[in-house]
Scaffold this active site. Structure first.
Site, PDB file in Angstrom:
ATOM      1  N   GLU A 167       0.649  -1.084  -0.075  1.00 30.84           N
ATOM      2  CA  GLU A 167      -0.036  -0.063  -0.036  1.00 30.84           C
ATOM      3  C   GLU A 167       0.875   1.227   0.145  1.00 30.84           C
ATOM      4  O   GLU A 167       0.629   2.182  -0.798  1.00 30.84           O
ATOM      5  CB  GLU A 167      -0.813   0.174   1.192  1.00 30.84           C
ATOM      6  CG  GLU A 167      -1.899  -1.114   1.407  1.00 30.84           C
ATOM      7  CD  GLU A 167      -1.172  -2.376   2.169  1.00 30.84           C
ATOM      8  OE1 GLU A 167       0.022  -2.483   1.931  1.00 30.84           O
ATOM      9  OE2 GLU A 167      -1.915  -2.859   2.870  1.00 30.84           O
ATOM     10  N   CYS A 177      -2.438  -3.555   7.088  1.00 28.72           N
ATOM     11  CA  CYS A 177      -2.347  -3.672   8.302  1.00 28.72           C
ATOM     12  C   CYS A 177      -2.640  -2.571   9.612  1.00 28.72           C
ATOM     13  O   CYS A 177      -2.463  -1.469   9.000  1.00 28.72           O
ATOM     14  CB  CYS A 177      -0.548  -4.058   8.510  1.00 28.72           C
ATOM     15  SG  CYS A 177       0.477  -2.506   8.204  1.00 28.72           S
ATOM     16  N   CYS A 193      -0.696   0.638   7.280  1.00 27.20           N
ATOM     17  CA  CYS A 193      -1.312   0.853   6.021  1.00 27.20           C
ATOM     18  C   CYS A 193      -2.696   1.367   6.317  1.00 27.20           C
ATOM     19  O   CYS A 193      -3.274   2.055   5.624  1.00 27.20           O
ATOM     20  CB  CYS A 193      -1.279  -0.357   5.352  1.00 27.20           C
ATOM     21  SG  CYS A 193       0.363  -0.816   4.582  1.00 27.20           S
ATOM     22  N   PRO A 251      12.920 -38.144  -3.866  1.00 23.55           N
ATOM     23  CA  PRO A 251      11.717 -39.003  -3.635  1.00 23.55           C
ATOM     24  C   PRO A 251      11.089 -39.291  -2.110  1.00 23.55           C
ATOM     25  O   PRO A 251      10.096 -39.302  -1.989  1.00 23.55           O
ATOM     26  CB  PRO A 251      11.678 -40.322  -4.531  1.00 23.55           C
ATOM     27  CG  PRO A 251      13.061 -39.717  -5.508  1.00 23.55           C
ATOM     28  CD  PRO A 251      13.793 -38.850  -4.922  1.00 23.55           C
TER      29      PRO A 251
HETATM   30  C1  AOF Z   1       0.380  -4.935   4.758  1.00 22.72           C
HETATM   31  N1  AOF Z   1       0.867  -4.821   3.649  1.00 22.72           N
HETATM   32  O1  AOF Z   1       2.492  -5.205   2.083  1.00 22.72           O
HETATM   33  C2  AOF Z   1       2.402  -6.622   3.976  1.00 22.72           C
HETATM   34  C3  AOF Z   1       1.441  -6.782   5.197  1.00 22.72           C
HETATM   35  O2  AOF Z   1       6.911  -6.689  10.415  1.00 22.72           O
HETATM   36  P1  AOF Z   1       5.864  -5.456   9.618  1.00 22.72           P
HETATM   37  O3  AOF Z   1       5.621  -4.255  10.434  1.00 22.72           O
HETATM   38  O4  AOF Z   1       6.299  -5.073   8.216  1.00 22.72           O
HETATM   39  O5  AOF Z   1       4.308  -6.294   9.560  1.00 22.72           O
HETATM   40  C4  AOF Z   1       4.454  -7.289   8.965  1.00 22.72           C
HETATM   41  C5  AOF Z   1       2.904  -7.814   8.946  1.00 22.72           C
HETATM   42  O6  AOF Z   1       2.226  -7.008   8.305  1.00 22.72           O
HETATM   43  C6  AOF Z   1       2.829  -9.227   8.335  1.00 22.72           C
HETATM   44  O7  AOF Z   1       3.052 -10.453   9.312  1.00 22.72           O
HETATM   45  C7  AOF Z   1       1.754  -9.412   7.649  1.00 22.72           C
HETATM   46  O8  AOF Z   1       0.431  -9.818   8.612  1.00 22.72           O
HETATM   47  C8  AOF Z   1       1.298  -8.011   7.279  1.00 22.72           C
HETATM   48  N2  AOF Z   1       1.905  -7.854   6.032  1.00 22.72           N
HETATM   49  N3  AOF Z   1       0.578  -6.116   5.371  1.00 22.72           N
HETATM   50  O9  AOF Z   1      -0.633  -4.097   4.915  1.00 22.72           O
HETATM   51  C9  AOF Z   1       1.792  -5.451   3.060  1.00 22.72           C
HETATM   52  N4  AOF Z   1       3.338  -7.361   3.608  1.00 22.72           N
HETATM   53 ZN    ZN Z   2       0.962  -2.623   5.895  1.00 26.48          ZN
END
Ligand code: AOF
Ligand code: ZN
Length: 376
Positions: free
Chosen positions: A61, A84, A95, A310
């Site tokens: 984002e 997030c 985000c 395998p």
């Molecule tokens: C988002 N956008 O592009 C991603 C997310 O360690 P941090 O602070 O970078 O947070 C990582 C967590 O955020 C990760 O475990 C997952 O739940 C989320 N990833 N979230 O909004 C993103 N890569």
């Molecule tokens: Zn984020």
């Protein structure tokens, strides 16, 4: 005039494509694709797009908003995973906050983030701030793309894909493990490309001793971040002069050994730049695969590509860890008994429609690729 659901799916498809570009590069984070649109006189237009960057930050984002600038105001954010809502030490602005600051009016999201720190909070915070939130758009595709992240945060293990190549008569190797040429060049190239979409490549010491592989990604433009090379090596037989170990300075090599593996062997490998980790043995004397995978997840690995052999494929499947299985069959015939590629335990599971579904079958060069996905 396409209706709004159709428009939403089209932009989400674009976001999924962007997210897929980061697979293998963003661990320990998922690779999230994001697209920001804004209404124009002829319908919505893209004003910003991006995906999670190598190492997991900035988030998708943030990349899309950076590109959109003030044009995001009043627009729509399409995102392949719930934005997030958390602040972490290495974090920065969550985000959700970025979305509100950008003035976006509508968020279309493919799926909730099962990370317990988020788990619905991202969507809820957006809604309570007056943003319209639509979820579950192209959710199946998103779940598939984020399978590694989902398994890591819900089960503490990475997603595992097992890949094996076999001759038309079903063999992965000649008599007595002898190396044989199976795949056509196009199939070999496909495997290289596929490796780059994983965080780690895992194989058994038997395959290392038989083939002395390099296992890096050798395709123009894709050598930025080769996957970590993981060797399942209960007794630490990995030769310090193998190609794998000689390249340990550039691309990490992790050897997973049993607790009783010789300490002298560990010292030699550590001196050569290998990281040695130890796990217990399962009842059958082999390494405890569940423990090995948990260890990889704890180190941030979300996607593992296992290229053999395998026996490992069968043990992964019987343990319930083989989430995706790719079997390629070439027209070449060995013509004598060799190493069976798809062992009976794996073959039975793949043939069980309650356990695996065929996601795709296609020809690459002369080889037929069957891609199975675990459904139970
Ligand atoms: C988002 N956008 O592009 C991603 C997310 O360690 P941090 O602070 O970078 O947070 C990582 C967590 O955020 C990760 O475990 C997952 O739940 C989320 N990833 N979230 O909004 C993103 N890569
Ligand atoms: Zn984020």
């Amino acid at each position: 005039m396409p209706d709004r659901d159709e428009i939403d799916r089209a932009f989400m498809r674009r976001a999924l494509e962007l997210g897929a570009r980061g697979l293998g590069q963003t661990w320990p984070n998922p690779s999230v694709g994001a697209v920001v649109t804004r209404d124009g006189p002829d319908g919505p237009v893209v004003v910003g797009a991006g995906h999670t960057q190598p190492g997991g930050r900035p988030h998708g984002e943030a990349m899309a908003f950076e590109q959109a600038g003030p044009a995001a105001a009043g627009g729509t954010l399409y995102v392949t995973l719930e934005p997030c809502s958390h602040r972490t030490l290495r974090g920065g602005t969550p985000c959700v906050e970025r979305t509100l600051l950008a003035g976006v009016r509508r968020v279309v999201s493919a799926m909730a983030d099962p990370n317990p720190r988020i788990a619905g909070l991202g969507h809820a915070l957006l809604r309570s701030s007056g943003v319209e939130v639509v979820t579950s758009v192209l959710e199946d595709e998103a779940q598939r793309s984020h399978r590694g992240h989902v398994l890591r945060v819900t089960q503490g293990r990475p997603m595992v894909t097992f890949k094996v190549a076999r001759t038309a008569d079903g063999f992965a190797g000649g008599p007595g493990q002898a190396r044989i040429r199976i795949s056509c060049p196009e199939a070999g190239e496909w495997v290289h490309r596929e490796r780059a979409r994983y965080d780690a490549i895992m194989l058994g010491i038997g395959s290392v001793l038989a083939d002395d592989p390099l296992l890096t990604v050798r395709l123009a433009g894709l050598e930025i971040r080769s996957p970590v090379r993981v060797v399942l090596d209960s007794n630490l037989r990995l030769p310090p002069d193998s190609q794998l170990v000689r390249g340990a300075g550039e691309v990490p090599v992790w050897a997973i050994a049993a607790e009783d593996a010789p300490v002298e062997a560990e010292a030699r490998l550590v001196a050569a730049g290998v990281e040695v980790m130890r796990v217990g043995r399962a009842a059958d004397g082999h390494l405890d695969l569940g423990e090995a995978l948990r260890l990889l997840a704890a180190r941030g690995i979300t996607r593992v590509f296992s290229e053999g052999g395998p026996t490992i494929g069968e043990r992964l499947a019987l343990g319930g860890f083989a989430d995706e299985v790719i079997v390629s069959t070439s027209p070449t015939v060995l013509g004598e008994p060799g190493v069976i590629a798809v062992r009976p335990g794996l073959a039975a599971l793949l043939a069980d429609p309650k356990m695996y579904a065929i996601a795709e079958t296609r020809l690459i060069g002369q080889d037929r690729f069957q891609h199975f996905t675990r459904i139970a």
